[in-house]
Design a protein around this motif. Structure first.
Motif, PDB file in Angstrom:
ATOM      1  N   LYS A 210       0.856  -1.187   0.000  1.00 14.78           N
ATOM      2  CA  LYS A 210       0.000   0.000   0.000  1.00 14.78           C
ATOM      3  C   LYS A 210       0.888   1.231   0.000  1.00 14.78           C
ATOM      4  O   LYS A 210       2.016   1.196   0.496  1.00 14.78           O
ATOM      5  CB  LYS A 210      -0.905   0.001   1.229  1.00 14.78           C
ATOM      6  N   ARG A 211       0.367   2.318  -0.546  1.00 14.33           N
ATOM      7  CA  ARG A 211       1.115   3.582  -0.558  1.00 14.33           C
ATOM      8  C   ARG A 211       1.167   4.153   0.861  1.00 14.33           C
ATOM      9  O   ARG A 211       0.184   4.178   1.572  1.00 14.33           O
ATOM     10  CB  ARG A 211       0.442   4.581  -1.490  1.00 14.33           C
ATOM     11  N   ARG A 212       2.347   4.604   1.231  1.00 12.60           N
ATOM     12  CA  ARG A 212       2.508   5.138   2.585  1.00 12.60           C
ATOM     13  C   ARG A 212       2.075   6.593   2.679  1.00 12.60           C
ATOM     14  O   ARG A 212       1.566   7.057   3.678  1.00 12.60           O
ATOM     15  CB  ARG A 212       3.985   5.029   3.015  1.00 12.60           C
ATOM     16  N   SER A 213       2.286   7.333   1.590  1.00  7.10           N
ATOM     17  CA  SER A 213       2.150   8.793   1.672  1.00  7.10           C
ATOM     18  C   SER A 213       0.702   9.296   1.666  1.00  7.10           C
ATOM     19  O   SER A 213       0.391  10.306   2.275  1.00  7.10           O
ATOM     20  CB  SER A 213       2.910   9.452   0.514  1.00  7.10           C
ATOM     21  N   THR A 219      -5.945   6.798  -3.991  1.00  4.34           N
ATOM     22  CA  THR A 219      -5.214   5.693  -4.614  1.00  4.34           C
ATOM     23  C   THR A 219      -6.006   5.154  -5.801  1.00  4.34           C
ATOM     24  O   THR A 219      -7.184   4.827  -5.667  1.00  4.34           O
ATOM     25  CB  THR A 219      -4.947   4.573  -3.590  1.00  4.34           C
ATOM     26  N   HIS A 265      -1.606   4.287  -9.675  1.00  6.71           N
ATOM     27  CA  HIS A 265      -0.598   3.806  -8.734  1.00  6.71           C
ATOM     28  C   HIS A 265      -0.375   2.305  -8.928  1.00  6.71           C
ATOM     29  O   HIS A 265       0.701   1.800  -8.605  1.00  6.71           O
ATOM     30  CB  HIS A 265      -1.051   4.089  -7.303  1.00  6.71           C
ATOM     31  N   TYR A 266      -1.399   1.631  -9.462  1.00  3.87           N
ATOM     32  CA  TYR A 266      -1.321   0.173  -9.663  1.00  3.87           C
ATOM     33  C   TYR A 266      -1.858  -0.178 -11.045  1.00  3.87           C
ATOM     34  O   TYR A 266      -2.847   0.401 -11.489  1.00  3.87           O
ATOM     35  CB  TYR A 266      -2.160  -0.567  -8.609  1.00  3.87           C
ATOM     36  N   GLU A 335       3.261   8.093 -11.198  1.00  8.99           N
ATOM     37  CA  GLU A 335       2.931   7.788  -9.800  1.00  8.99           C
ATOM     38  C   GLU A 335       2.829   6.292  -9.510  1.00  8.99           C
ATOM     39  O   GLU A 335       2.284   5.870  -8.489  1.00  8.99           O
ATOM     40  CB  GLU A 335       1.623   8.486  -9.407  1.00  8.99           C
ATOM     41  N   VAL A 337       3.162   2.784  -8.148  1.00  6.06           N
ATOM     42  CA  VAL A 337       3.717   2.111  -6.969  1.00  6.06           C
ATOM     43  C   VAL A 337       4.282   0.769  -7.417  1.00  6.06           C
ATOM     44  O   VAL A 337       5.401   0.400  -7.085  1.00  6.06           O
ATOM     45  CB  VAL A 337       2.636   1.905  -5.880  1.00  6.06           C
ATOM     46  N   THR A 338       3.498   0.044  -8.209  1.00  7.83           N
ATOM     47  CA  THR A 338       3.977  -1.229  -8.759  1.00  7.83           C
ATOM     48  C   THR A 338       3.112  -1.683  -9.928  1.00  7.83           C
ATOM     49  O   THR A 338       1.923  -1.359  -9.995  1.00  7.83           O
ATOM     50  CB  THR A 338       4.012  -2.340  -7.687  1.00  7.83           C
TER      51      THR A 338
END
Length: 592
Positions: A210-213, A219, A265-266, A335, A337-338
């Motif tokens: 999960k994104r921390r920020s 998301t 983000h994903y 942006e 994340v993965t």
């Protein structure tokens, strides 16, 4: 609340992560949002409407969409909470396969996205006695629209019936039948229960960071793979569980545009897409000319030497990241994340390159029969070149012949109306036979080496694992597709589909005339010689018995439409060999 059935997930999302943009689809150039509450309300209308239509728990309804969209998600929820079995179908398969699937599953109603799919189903409707009606998501003149079901379900007074049916649904009840095309034969109906898929979602959640920020409200995931495929569908539920907004891409062709708009983000990807993204990056960098191209190749050379994943360190890597690799990330929205990769093996070289360019990829492995994830890499436990460590709720066992077998809650119930095939799919002690060959290393990472059925023996008695060789070869920009052959022959050879666009650009740069059509290009002696050079480089990594001795270039694109690839882009080996039998015979000096 405890999640036990698929339709529990939206209720959990409403309780924990209420959103204004749970699902987002683009219609006529405008992104249209559906909130969590709206989604549940619409799903309830579908449930009530279908009950009024006379639909009962256990009935089968087909869902077919060219591109994933919110309507599909609403239908899926509406069906599952009243015990109706959804049968998602690939849009790209033939009308004949539609006929087989619909008759095999005894489909009562079908929901399609557009006119093209409507026509495809109408073509065989008269051969499907169980099919009572077809509804469309698009407004099509003369066709019944899905909104008719929503209108039927507007009266909320019958919601108590929906709730009673929902409460009666057991975790082991059948939720969906997914027909896998396979590389040969008729599609097989894989029966998945609520628990199969839910247990896989819950088992995979710890592997997806999960994104921390920022919190869940900001998301976003972008979905473009077919939602009828269990890989994308399981993540569709996982994103809901995590409270991520899910944007449905318009099409593969508009992916670049959608990525820039959504800034996801994903994303779930297949290796072919990663290869295509890299090819585009390479072509842009190499054609920039002058200093820009020099900087691009310098940065590429720098990153290609890295054998492990690490952040930019040292002045050169920091400069390369700022000038070159930051633009790669911007191309994916900036942006990410993965990326989660599955469906086929991802090139280790490409995987490392993207990871070191700041674009993390989590490669995993699974099958429709396992709902689908068996193993997947995670940020804290990653080994490039493997498909990660098996999920905690699964037991993986490597049989004596190297076949990967698996047992656990996400392993399917069986093949629909095929007890014999179901029995054959399991070992005596209840492990599902994946058909893949692999091993688990000392640290618990699973590595796939080949498909059991695709391995073959040359006339000299040596075993060849074609996928391993093919994955090495596809790293070449000249090679779009390759199939290693040689079962019962004295040596391995290969049929190669060149990357026709890349070949044309290569010829232009080198002042060569190789033609412009696939037929002309495949006849080019210069191109064949150049690809043979690529094969020589690959042969250096192979044992003497594995080396590819001859190749022939095929004069057309291998595609789903031509019947040479499955809907998940796997090679239909028998079809490819039959299609290009003259080229096969030429390599082995057989008489036609």
């Amino acid at each position: 609340m405890t999640i036990k059935r698929l339709f529990d997930i939206p209720h959990y999302a409403l309780e924990k992560y209420p959103k204004t943009d749970m699902f987002v689809t683009k219609y006529h150039g405008e992104w249209r949002k559906t909130s969590t509450q709206e989604f549940i309300n619409e799903g309830n209308k579908i449930s009530r409407g279908l009950l009024k239509l006379g639909i009962k728990p256990g009935d089968k309804i087909a869902l077919i969409t060219t591109n994933s969209r919110t309507e599909w998600a609403i239908m899926d929820f509406g069906l599952s909470q009243i015990g109706v079995v959804s049968v998602p179908v690939y849009p790209s398969i033939s009308s004949e396969d539609y006929e087989f699937i619909f008759n095999n599953a005894e489909i009562q109603y079908c929901f399609v996205s557009d006119k093209e799919l409507l026509n495809k189903v109408m073509k065989v409707k008269h051969n499907i006695p169980s099919l009572q009606g077809i509804f469309t998501f698009d407004n099509i003149s003369g066709a019944a629209n899905w909104r008719e079901i929503l209108d039927l379900g507007k009266d909320e007074s019958t919601q108590i019936e929906v709730d009673d049916l929902s409460n009666a649904i057991n975790t082991e009840d059948l939720a969906t039948i997914i027909y896998t095309s396979g590389t040969t034969g008729r599609p097989k109906g894989v029966m998945l229960t609520h628990n199969n898929i839910v247990s896989n979602v819950l088992g995979a959640i710890p592997r997806i960071p999960k994104r921390r920020s920022l919190d869940y409200k900001e998301t976003r995931a972008l979905s473009f793979l077919p939602i009828c495929h269990i890989f994308e569908r399981m993540l569709f539920y996982l994103y809901q569980y995590n409270g991520f907004s899910l944007y449905f891409a318009e099409s593969i062709e508009k992916m670049g545009e959608n990525v820039k708009e959504v800034k996801p983000h994903y994303m779930t990807v297949v290796p072919r897409l990663v290869e295509k993204v890299y090819d585009k990056i390479y072509n842009t960098g190499s054609s920039a000319g002058g200093l820009k191209s020099k900087i691009f190749f310098w940065a590429l050379n720098l990153i290609s030497k890295k054998k492990v994943i690490s952040k930019p360190s040292g002045l050169q890597e920091i400069i390369a990241d700022k000038l070159v690799f930051s633009k790669w990330r911007e191309g994916l929205g900036g942006e990410i994340v993965t990326l989660v990769s599955g469906s086929a093996a991802l090139s280790t070289r490409l995987n490392l390159m993207f990871q070191n360019a700041g674009i993390p990829i989590l490669e995993g492995y699974g099958l429709t029969e396992t709902s689908p994830v068996i193993s997947v890499n995670s940020f804290d436990k990653m080994r490039v070149g493997t498909v990660g460590i098996p999920l905690d709720n699964l037991k993986v066992k490597i049989q004596e012949d190297g076949e990967i077998t698996v047992k656990g809650p996400s392993v399917f119930k069986g093949y629909f109306q095929n007890e014999e095939m179901t029995k054959e799919a399991f070992t005596d002690d209840g492990f599902f036979k994946t058909g893949d060959i692999g091993h688990i290393d000392s640290d618990g990472f699973l590595q796939i080496t080949d498909r059991k059925k695709e391995m073959f023996k040359t006339s000299g008695g040596k075993y060849i694992a074609p996928q391993t060789i093919e994955n090495l070869a596809k790293a070449s920009k000249f090679i779009e597709q390759i199939m290693v052959v040689g079962d019962g022959e004295k040596m391995p050879c290969a049929l190669v589909q060149p990357d026709f666009e890349f070949a044309k650009n290569w010829a232009m740069r080198n002042n060569l005339t190789i033609g412009t059509t696939p037929v002309e290009i495949a006849k080019s002696a210069e191109l064949k010689q150049r690809i043979e050079k690529e094969i020589e480089g690959i042969n250096e990594h192979l044992g003497n018995w594995e080396k590819i001795k001859k190749i022939e270039l095929t004069p057309e694109v291998w595609s789903i439409e031509s019947g040479l690839l499955t809907p998940t882009l796997k090679l239909k080996r028998k079809a490819i060999k039959e299609k290009f039998i003259a080229l096969y015979n030429k390599m082995y000096d057989h008489q036609d």
